[in-house]
Scaffold this motif. Structure first.
Motif, mmCIF file in Angstrom:
data_model
loop_
_atom_site.group_PDB
_atom_site.id
_atom_site.type_symbol
_atom_site.label_atom_id
_atom_site.label_comp_id
_atom_site.label_asym_id
_atom_site.label_seq_id
_atom_site.Cartn_x
_atom_site.Cartn_y
_atom_site.Cartn_z
ATOM 1 N N ILE A 132 6.064 -4.546 -0.838
ATOM 2 C CA ILE A 132 5.752 -4.149 0.797
ATOM 3 C C ILE A 132 6.907 -3.749 1.315
ATOM 4 O O ILE A 132 6.999 -4.106 2.847
ATOM 5 C CB ILE A 132 5.176 -5.599 1.325
ATOM 6 N N ASP A 179 4.169 3.600 -1.939
ATOM 7 C CA ASP A 179 4.577 3.949 -3.340
ATOM 8 C C ASP A 179 5.263 2.897 -4.010
ATOM 9 O O ASP A 179 5.019 2.975 -5.233
ATOM 10 C CB ASP A 179 5.628 5.250 -3.079
ATOM 11 N N SER A 180 6.000 2.238 -3.533
ATOM 12 C CA SER A 180 6.517 1.059 -4.174
ATOM 13 C C SER A 180 5.342 0.134 -4.921
ATOM 14 O O SER A 180 5.630 -0.169 -6.078
ATOM 15 C CB SER A 180 7.379 0.094 -3.459
ATOM 16 N N GLY A 234 0.945 -1.270 -0.067
ATOM 17 C CA GLY A 234 -0.033 0.144 -0.227
ATOM 18 C C GLY A 234 0.902 1.192 0.251
ATOM 19 O O GLY A 234 0.353 2.430 0.278
ATOM 20 N N ARG A 259 -0.284 4.113 2.433
ATOM 21 C CA ARG A 259 0.918 5.001 3.115
ATOM 22 C C ARG A 259 1.517 5.845 1.717
ATOM 23 O O ARG A 259 2.104 6.805 1.827
ATOM 24 C CB ARG A 259 2.247 4.023 3.236
ATOM 25 N N HIS A 316 -3.976 -4.995 -0.553
ATOM 26 C CA HIS A 316 -3.574 -4.261 0.417
ATOM 27 C C HIS A 316 -4.188 -4.580 1.858
ATOM 28 O O HIS A 316 -5.338 -4.900 2.007
ATOM 29 C CB HIS A 316 -3.495 -2.773 0.508
ATOM 30 N N ARG A 317 -3.364 -4.838 3.031
ATOM 31 C CA ARG A 317 -3.911 -5.507 4.215
ATOM 32 C C ARG A 317 -4.743 -4.417 4.849
ATOM 33 O O ARG A 317 -5.488 -5.034 5.848
ATOM 34 C CB ARG A 317 -2.951 -5.804 4.917
ATOM 35 N N ARG A 318 -4.934 -3.204 4.510
ATOM 36 C CA ARG A 318 -5.585 -2.076 5.242
ATOM 37 C C ARG A 318 -6.353 -1.466 4.299
ATOM 38 O O ARG A 318 -6.246 -1.550 3.227
ATOM 39 C CB ARG A 318 -4.717 -1.340 6.104
HETATM 40 P P1 NAP Z 1 6.327 1.451 2.603
HETATM 41 O O1 NAP Z 1 6.123 3.019 2.416
HETATM 42 O O2 NAP Z 1 6.900 1.100 4.024
HETATM 43 O O3 NAP Z 1 5.039 0.519 2.363
HETATM 44 C C1 NAP Z 1 5.164 -0.526 2.271
HETATM 45 C C2 NAP Z 1 3.742 -1.199 2.332
HETATM 46 O O4 NAP Z 1 3.729 -2.771 2.193
HETATM 47 C C3 NAP Z 1 2.614 -0.730 3.368
HETATM 48 O O5 NAP Z 1 1.481 -0.426 2.781
HETATM 49 C C4 NAP Z 1 2.581 -2.206 4.399
HETATM 50 O O6 NAP Z 1 1.354 -1.976 4.946
HETATM 51 C C5 NAP Z 1 2.849 -3.186 3.420
HETATM 52 N N1 NAP Z 1 3.505 -4.495 4.083
HETATM 53 C C6 NAP Z 1 4.611 -4.437 4.801
HETATM 54 N N2 NAP Z 1 4.701 -5.777 5.200
HETATM 55 C C7 NAP Z 1 3.659 -6.294 4.588
HETATM 56 C C8 NAP Z 1 3.177 -7.632 4.788
HETATM 57 N N3 NAP Z 1 3.943 -8.562 5.592
HETATM 58 N N4 NAP Z 1 1.972 -8.062 4.188
HETATM 59 C C9 NAP Z 1 1.260 -7.077 3.609
HETATM 60 N N5 NAP Z 1 1.548 -5.779 3.396
HETATM 61 C C10 NAP Z 1 2.680 -5.598 3.917
HETATM 62 O O7 NAP Z 1 7.407 1.062 1.582
HETATM 63 P P2 NAP Z 1 7.620 1.371 -0.055
HETATM 64 O O8 NAP Z 1 6.382 1.370 -0.686
HETATM 65 O O9 NAP Z 1 8.717 0.489 -0.487
HETATM 66 O O10 NAP Z 1 8.321 3.059 0.155
HETATM 67 C C11 NAP Z 1 9.524 3.272 0.958
HETATM 68 C C12 NAP Z 1 10.006 4.846 0.591
HETATM 69 O O11 NAP Z 1 10.461 4.717 -0.790
HETATM 70 C C13 NAP Z 1 8.870 5.667 0.902
HETATM 71 O O12 NAP Z 1 9.336 6.689 1.684
HETATM 72 C C14 NAP Z 1 8.479 6.055 -0.577
HETATM 73 O O13 NAP Z 1 7.793 7.254 -0.582
HETATM 74 C C15 NAP Z 1 9.716 5.922 -1.222
HETATM 75 N N6 NAP Z 1 9.163 5.434 -2.850
HETATM 76 C C16 NAP Z 1 9.137 6.690 -3.417
HETATM 77 C C17 NAP Z 1 8.762 6.282 -4.801
HETATM 78 C C18 NAP Z 1 8.366 7.486 -5.726
HETATM 79 O O14 NAP Z 1 8.396 8.628 -5.358
HETATM 80 N N7 NAP Z 1 8.486 6.998 -7.189
HETATM 81 C C19 NAP Z 1 8.659 4.905 -5.450
HETATM 82 C C20 NAP Z 1 8.797 3.937 -4.387
HETATM 83 C C21 NAP Z 1 9.209 4.277 -3.156
HETATM 84 P P3 NAP Z 1 0.848 -1.174 6.135
HETATM 85 O O15 NAP Z 1 0.726 0.357 5.532
HETATM 86 O O16 NAP Z 1 -0.133 -1.750 6.605
HETATM 87 O O17 NAP Z 1 2.051 -1.192 7.116
#
Ligand code: NAP
Length: 311
Positions: free
Chosen positions: A240, A155-156, A153, A181, A175-177
């Motif tokens: 995730i 940006d990735s 849920g 994010r 997405h689990r919720r």
């Molecule tokens: P994140 O923001 O930590 O999101 C991880 C998501 O995965 C959350 O929605 C989380 O759910 C879910 N999740 C985690 N463990 C799980 C599990 N065991 N089972 C099911 N769902 C699970 O990570 P991210 O998306 O990789 O982003 C990381 C950072 O990189 C952020 O700051 C983001 O803005 C940045 N980023 C930016 C871009 C862009 O701007 N183009 C692209 C990619 C990443 P919950 O919400 O319920 O915890």
């Protein structure tokens, strides 16, 4: 032995490590960059980076990394494939064991980043490379005209889902919720896309297809009602989040409850001469530009440390 002592070794070749390499190489420290398990880091498997300053039209992640690498090489950074097996930070110079080689260094910059998180289901692990993937840009091509699912849920997950619409006929985002994010702009793009369908409050219980050795679907559970269902898909992409690559420093550096290296003053670890930068120590911002920023800080601190110690 002094011939074999390095002034600076940088662990990792993502945005933080390469920025540290540019700065330390330009300061004539002849850094050795150990490229790690995933050379180029997360940017090397991403698509368009739209928010790195200086690229008004955006730049492809792999191109950004390649440019940084060339820039570091131009100033004399030394690159080597390989990764750290163990380190002894109680000795100085620090001792780095690569398995087949030992390196001594006066300063160490840890920029080992973070790696994709998996759900941890046995069926998921069994099907990695057979329809389960954590890299849309690497594997999306194989799903032309197929229906696939993306989990997450943030940006990735949005980025993966949007990218995969180039190939897939339909992308179900699980997405689990029901709270996301992801940044508003990414979420809105995904919601508006005609090929993307959202399934909130849903978890994956099992990836189907282990016997066939290819993903045939996922078994889902609605977290509000407990009702289970099956969704037929040919691929499952994980979006995730990531786990910091710092386990090899447990006991020698302070790690937080999720395994990130704890730093003070942005990049200082508890061991003088050892600095951490980028996603291995940043649980809050995790952006290419902040990784580059802390990579720069780590390099400047390493330079200062060496100067203060008579180098
Ligand atoms: P994140 O923001 O930590 O999101 C991880 C998501 O995965 C959350 O929605 C989380 O759910 C879910 N999740 C985690 N463990 C799980 C599990 N065991 N089972 C099911 N769902 C699970 O990570 P991210 O998306 O990789 O982003 C990381 C950072 O990189 C952020 O700051 C983001 O803005 C940045 N980023 C930016 C871009 C862009 O701007 N183009 C692209 C990619 C990443 P919950 O919400 O319920 O915890």
């Amino acid at each position: 032995m002094s011939d074999t002592i390095r002034d600076t070794v940088i662990l990792g070749s993502g945005c933080a490590g390469l920025t540290a390499a540019i700065y330390t190489a330009r300061a004539n420290l002849k850094p050795l960059v150990l490229e790690g398990h995933e050379p180029g880091g997360q940017l090397s498997i991403t698509t368009l980076v739209e928010n790195f300053p200086g690229w008004p039209e955006g730049i492809q992640g792999p191109d950004l990394i390649e440019n940084m690498r060339k820039q570091a090489s131009r100033f004399g950074a030394d690159f080597r494939l390989g990764h750290l097996a163990t380190a002894d930070l109680t000795k100085h110079p620090f001792v780095l064991n690569l398995g087949n080689e030992t390196i001594h260094t006066r300063t160490l910059i840890i920029a080992s980043g973070a790696s994709a998180r998996w759900l941890g289901l046995p069926s998921e692990q069994a099907l990695i490379g057979h329809g389960v993937s954590s890299c849309a840009t690497c594997d999306g091509f194989f799903f032309s005209g197929r229906e696939i699912a993306v989990v997450g849920g943030g940006d990735s997950a949005m980025e993966e889902a949007l990218f995969l619409t180039r190939f897939a006929s339909k992308v179900t985002l699980i997405h689990r919720r029901d709270h996301f994010r992801a940044s508003r702009i990414m979420l809105d793009r995904a919601i508006a896309h005609p090929k993307i369908v959202f399934m909130a409050n849903t978890v994956i219980e099992e990836v189907l297809g282990v016997e066939q050795r290819e993903v045939t679907g996922v078994r889902l559970r609605d977290t509000l009602t407990g009702v289970e269902s099956e969704l037929s898909v040919s691929g499952l992409f994980l979006g995730i989040g990531h786990i910091p690559n710092a386990a090899m420093f447990a006991g020698q550096l302070d790690l937080d409850e999720d395994g990130y290296i704890k730093t003070h003053g942005n990049v200082f670890t508890r061991v003088p001469g050892v600095y951490a930068c980028g996603d291995v120590q940043d649980r809050r911002y995790r952006q290419a530009i902040t990784a580059a920023g802390t990579g720069c800080m780590a390099a400047l601190e390493a330079e200062k440390y060496l100067e203060e110690h008579g180098r």
